[in-house]
Design an enzyme around this catalytic site. Structure first.
Site, mmCIF file in Angstrom:
data_model
loop_
_atom_site.group_PDB
_atom_site.id
_atom_site.type_symbol
_atom_site.label_atom_id
_atom_site.label_comp_id
_atom_site.label_asym_id
_atom_site.label_seq_id
_atom_site.Cartn_x
_atom_site.Cartn_y
_atom_site.Cartn_z
ATOM 1 N N LYS A 1 0.819 -1.214 0.000
ATOM 2 C CA LYS A 1 0.000 0.000 0.000
ATOM 3 C C LYS A 1 0.858 1.272 0.000
ATOM 4 O O LYS A 1 0.337 2.367 -0.213
ATOM 5 C CB LYS A 1 -0.941 -0.001 1.191
ATOM 6 C CG LYS A 1 -1.967 -1.138 1.113
ATOM 7 C CD LYS A 1 -2.893 -1.133 2.293
ATOM 8 C CE LYS A 1 -4.015 -2.147 2.135
ATOM 9 N NZ LYS A 1 -3.550 -3.544 2.386
HETATM 10 C C1 LIG Z 1 -4.402 -4.599 1.843
HETATM 11 C C2 LIG Z 1 -3.778 -5.940 1.790
HETATM 12 C C3 LIG Z 1 -4.277 -6.971 0.950
HETATM 13 C C4 LIG Z 1 -5.525 -6.805 0.131
HETATM 14 O O1 LIG Z 1 -5.404 -5.881 -0.917
HETATM 15 P P1 LIG Z 1 -6.686 -5.333 -1.680
HETATM 16 O O2 LIG Z 1 -6.186 -4.302 -2.599
HETATM 17 O O3 LIG Z 1 -7.580 -4.764 -0.609
HETATM 18 O O4 LIG Z 1 -7.320 -6.487 -2.364
HETATM 19 C C5 LIG Z 1 -3.589 -8.169 0.892
HETATM 20 N N1 LIG Z 1 -2.499 -8.386 1.653
HETATM 21 C C6 LIG Z 1 -1.998 -7.443 2.479
HETATM 22 C C7 LIG Z 1 -0.812 -7.771 3.308
HETATM 23 C C8 LIG Z 1 -2.609 -6.194 2.584
HETATM 24 O O5 LIG Z 1 -2.112 -5.275 3.413
#
Ligand SMILES: *Cc1c(COP(=O)(O)O)cnc(C)c1O
Length: 436
Positions: A107
């Site tokens: 993210k």
């Molecule tokens: C946010 C997250 C996800 C999921 O991602 P999306 O874009 O919401 O599908 C998967 N794994 C980790 C470690 C995350 O932080």
């Protein structure tokens, strides 16, 4: 570029409005009116480009009409000060390590990009000075740390991270409570859903919105999710360098489906991906949709892969819209998988024993889906979405082996925790914000 709402009941928005508002007036998600194809020349030469160079070309296609070239280039190059390497786990399965950013979460890219783009619009709109934009974000862990670190020190923006008291891991808590400056951590006496409800109520409160400018920074925001497309061009370029890109399958461990949605946008721009696999934990809403054609949200279940504990994935609306609502088009391109906690743990143990590679519980869903689903001749790349040290206790218990904490993560743990205690009560939260 104009952005329309997936609910089709709101006026078209500019990129600036879509980024500052986050959600359309009709509660729909913004979609770009057109998705530009990248020319063949780009794909012919991608293996010779740096991550920043190829990402700039992708960003230009999305944002080039709305952001001047020099600024966009600076935003992309500032955002991508780290790489996302592809690492071989077996002969045909590769881990796309998305955890090399400042908070060791994928993210980070979207959060940093959004922070810089928002700052660009604030400065352009107001000659460099004006009212602060306030970002509210509810988190169960990783979103808060990525957003707080992405926005840290950005002029004109203040971030409020709401998190459930005692329900995020100590490492995650340190990543957004020790920063200070323009980041305020709010420790809510409640669960994640309560934090989310406080944020939603704040967006809908007229008096509060007259008092301060509010926006959200989760993957409903186009500036948060679209930059994740960069990863998949980078994965393709790396496989192409190895001569392995001809039948590439991309597998994304998914929760709110923002990450896989970005990969699908990449495909729509011409990225040669043979097919996609969305890997889920026990929260199998999308998996069931693929099987039955019916989308039936459910309350989320708690699992080992907790960042994927989502019972009503917000970006489903974008995926549906991208393929004109056609279940057939979706199932021709996207496959599904779903795993229980027991299967996740077995996968982590087996993968470590057989290959020495340490998976985190989220990446484990992706790896297993490829292990079971890959067809002869295909090469699979799964997104390893978090560094295993982020889930240190769980991973060590399962694989019975130490997981070292990277320096970057350890540094957060030396900081001093600062947070504002908050009852689970909107009136109290509103009064806190009204007094800022
Ligand atoms: C946010 C997250 C996800 C999921 O991602 P999306 O874009 O919401 O599908 C998967 N794994 C980790 C470690 C995350 O932080």
């Amino acid at each position: 570029m104009h952005y329309y709402s997936t609910n089709h009941q709101a006026p078209m928005a500019s990129l600036e409005k879509a980024v500052i508002k986050g959600l359309a007036e009709d509660r729909g998600l913004y979609m770009p009116e057109t998705i530009k194809q990248l020319p063949q020349e780009f794909f012919d030469n991608i293996q010779d480009m740096t991550f920043q160079e190829m990402s700039f070309r992708v960003a230009e296609a999305f944002f080039g009409e709305d952001v001047d070239t020099a600024s966009l280039k600076r935003i992309v190059y500032d955002t991508l000060s780290f790489d996302t390497p592809v690492v071989a786990v077996t002969d045909s399965i590769y881990s796309l390590e998305l955890f090399h950013g400042p908070t060791l979460a994928f993210k980070d890219v979207g959060a940093r990009f959004m922070a810089r783009l928002l700052q660009y619009f604030i400065q352009r709109g107001q000659g460099g000075q004006g009212e602060t934009v306030n970002v509210l974000v509810a988190t169960s862990g990783d979103t808060g740390s990525a957003v707080a670190n992405g926005f840290l020190g950005v002029d004109g923006i203040h971030v409020y991270v709401l998190y459930p008291k005692g329900k995020v891991s100590p490492i995650q808590e340190c990543q957004f409570t020790t920063l200070g400056r323009n980041i305020t951590a709010i420790e809510v006496d409640g669960v994640f859903d309560d934090c989310q409800a406080l944020v939603k109520n704040a967006f809908m409160d007229d008096e509060l919105n007259r008092h301060m400018r509010l926006t959200s920074a989760n993957s409903i925001n186009v500036a948060r999710f679209l930059p994740q497309a960069f990863y998949y061009f980078n994965a393709y370029a790396q496989l192409k360098r190895m001569g392995k890109a001809d039948q590439m399958v991309i597998c994304v461990p998914s929760g709110n489906f923002g990450n896989i949605c970005a990969a699908l946008f990449g495909h729509a721009m011409g990225l040669p991906v043979k097919r996609f696999i969305a890997a889920n934990n026990a929260n199998d809403i999308f998996y069931n949709y693929l099987q039955t054609g019916r989308y039936e949200p459910k309350p989320s279940k708690q699992t080992l892969a907790n960042a994927m504990d989502v019972g009503d994935p917000s970006n489903f609306a974008r995926i549906l819209d991208l393929y004109g609502g056609s279940h057939e088009r979706i199932t021709n391109l996207i496959f599904g998988a779903t795993y229980t906690d027991e299967q996740i743990a077995d996968t982590m143990r087996q993968c470590f024993a057989e290959t020495g590679y340490i998976l985190d519980p989220h990446g484990a869903c992706g790896y297993q889906a490829l292990k079971e689903g890959l067809r002869p001749g295909e090469v699979g790349v799964f997104g390893e979405t978090a560094h295993p040290a982020k889930f240190k206790d769980t991973v060590e218990r399962i694989i019975q082996h130490d997981v070292a904490i990277p320096d970057r993560l350890a540094a957060f743990m030396r900081g001093t925790k600062q947070s504002v205690p908050m009852p689970n009560d909107f009136a109290a939260f509103k009064s806190f914000l009204m007094n800022r």
